[in-house]
Design an enzyme around this catalytic site. Sequence first.
Site, short mmCIF file in Angstrom:
data_model
loop_
_atom_site.label_atom_id
_atom_site.label_comp_id
_atom_site.label_asym_id
_atom_site.label_seq_id
_atom_site.Cartn_x
_atom_site.Cartn_y
_atom_site.Cartn_z
N THR A 1 0.75 -1.23 0.08
CA THR A 1 -0.10 -0.17 0.26
C THR A 1 0.95 1.42 0.01
O THR A 1 0.32 2.27 -0.81
CB THR A 1 -0.87 0.13 1.19
OG1 THR A 1 -1.84 -1.17 1.14
CG2 THR A 1 -1.76 1.41 1.29
N THR B 1 0.07 -22.06 20.03
CA THR B 1 -1.30 -21.51 20.70
C THR B 1 -2.01 -20.75 19.64
O THR B 1 -1.43 -19.76 19.04
CB THR B 1 -1.02 -20.87 22.08
OG1 THR B 1 -2.56 -20.63 22.50
CG2 THR B 1 -0.27 -19.55 22.10
N ASP C 1 0.29 -7.12 4.73
CA ASP C 1 -0.19 -8.22 4.76
C ASP C 1 0.59 -9.71 5.15
O ASP C 1 0.29 -10.37 6.29
CB ASP C 1 -1.25 -8.67 3.64
CG ASP C 1 -2.33 -7.70 3.37
OD1 ASP C 1 -2.49 -7.14 4.39
OD2 ASP C 1 -2.97 -7.74 2.33
N ASP D 1 1.99 -6.78 -4.54
CA ASP D 1 1.11 -6.93 -2.99
C ASP D 1 1.48 -8.06 -2.29
O ASP D 1 1.90 -9.04 -2.76
CB ASP D 1 -0.37 -7.09 -3.53
CG ASP D 1 -1.36 -6.94 -2.45
OD1 ASP D 1 -2.13 -6.06 -2.29
OD2 ASP D 1 -1.29 -7.76 -1.56
N SER D 2 1.60 -7.38 -1.07
CA SER D 2 2.40 -8.82 -0.35
C SER D 2 1.64 -10.12 -0.17
O SER D 2 2.27 -11.03 0.32
CB SER D 2 2.72 -8.15 1.09
OG SER D 2 1.71 -8.28 1.89
N CYS E 1 -3.95 -18.44 20.75
CA CYS E 1 -3.98 -16.95 21.68
C CYS E 1 -3.14 -16.22 21.23
O CYS E 1 -1.93 -16.67 20.74
CB CYS E 1 -3.68 -17.51 23.19
SG CYS E 1 -4.80 -18.48 24.15
N ARG F 1 -2.07 -25.32 15.42
CA ARG F 1 -2.49 -24.20 16.13
C ARG F 1 -3.52 -24.86 17.11
O ARG F 1 -4.64 -25.17 16.93
CB ARG F 1 -3.24 -23.16 15.45
CG ARG F 1 -2.25 -22.50 14.41
CD ARG F 1 -2.87 -21.25 13.62
NE ARG F 1 -3.19 -20.11 14.64
CZ ARG F 1 -4.35 -19.55 14.61
NH1 ARG F 1 -5.10 -19.99 13.81
NH2 ARG F 1 -4.23 -18.61 15.65
N1 ASP Z 1 -2.55 -5.59 0.41
C1 ASP Z 1 -1.54 -4.75 0.73
C2 ASP Z 1 0.06 -5.49 0.87
O1 ASP Z 1 -0.16 -6.40 1.76
C3 ASP Z 1 -1.84 -4.27 2.07
C4 ASP Z 1 -0.64 -3.24 2.67
O2 ASP Z 1 0.05 -3.00 2.30
O3 ASP Z 1 -1.05 -2.72 3.67
O4 ASP Z 1 0.61 -5.58 0.12
#
Ligand code: ASP
Length: 347
Positions: A18, A282, A95, A62-63, A284, A251
């Site tokens: 982003t 976990t 992400d 995008d990640s 949690c 998990r």
């Molecule tokens: N979808 C985007 C990513 O992970 C979200 C971000 O960067 O905040 O590349």
Amino acid sequence: MNYMLKKRSVLLIYTGGTIGMVENKETGTLEPFDFDHLLNEVPELQQFNLNIGTYQFNPPIDSSDMVPDHWVKIARIINYNYQRYDGFVVLHGTDTMAYTASALSFMLENLAKPVILTGSQLPIGTLRTDGKENLITAIEIASDYLPNGLAKVPEVCVFFDSQLMRGNRTTKISAEYFQAFASNNYPSLAHANIHIRYASEDHFLKTPEKPLNVHLNMSRDVFIFSLFPGIQETQVRQLFNTPRLKGVVMRTFGSGNAPQKKWLLDCLKEAIDNGLSVVNVTQCSTGAVEMQRYETGVHLSNIGVICGHDITVEAALTKLMFLIGEGYNNKAIRKLMQTSLAGEITV
Ligand code: ASP
């Protein structure tokens, strides 16, 4: 030599996310744009008394599309430029940032320089962006050295919303708030408010004396699965029958508990006896697995499930990928999963 007078240099590695996106006017979706544009958006970078080098992923991604090959690429770039730069800032989507930070912490053995991952919740070109703040402070931290010439932060970290966190302790916790990451089981390494206040020295990894040793073999033969009330035998059997599967992050509930169903213990035992490494982590968000605490946990321990202590899912998965990729046998994996390699667990 007075190390404080030395002009420092930082390499900015832009992978995508982003922070470097713009809105497509027609569709309204966010799409990556060119890195040069990113630098135009942050003229403040020119005010640093630093040499800033850049490297851009082409195309930026995008990640959610990150795979271990991308981690290898980042590790290679850092290795190749290690002598030329004092610190590294990796711009990355939020992400999967915690996975990348965790993976790099194992891949970059004997790291003596800062590798700071950051990104943003709002694109850097938007008015209320959190990206500028994150980027500028990440660069400042990546170039921060002690008077004796050692880096203040000789480790892989995530810097986000005023907090510096050990990378392999982080988890993405919000798709909405600027505070997108938490390090639930380890204190922050610095808070950046009016001043950047670092935690005391004993919170950081020690600067290694050995040279950087980069590991590039990350196994893909791993899986994460969550227990849930009502999980069925056919589902678990199918998972454990996956061809070539070598490592699983399981998990569990609370402090490492699982349903006391005979079929589940039999499935696990069979798979473990056949060479699968199963790590108990976990569900949690804070606290640790303690397999001796309840009978359900003791059963898991007796059949060879590995205790993940207070490790995050992201760190457990990437550590398994690393250990399997490096060719360790089951016995060594069991031992090393319960040893802190890069500050990822408290033991
Ligand atoms: N979808 C985007 C990513 O992970 C979200 C971000 O960067 O905040 O590349």
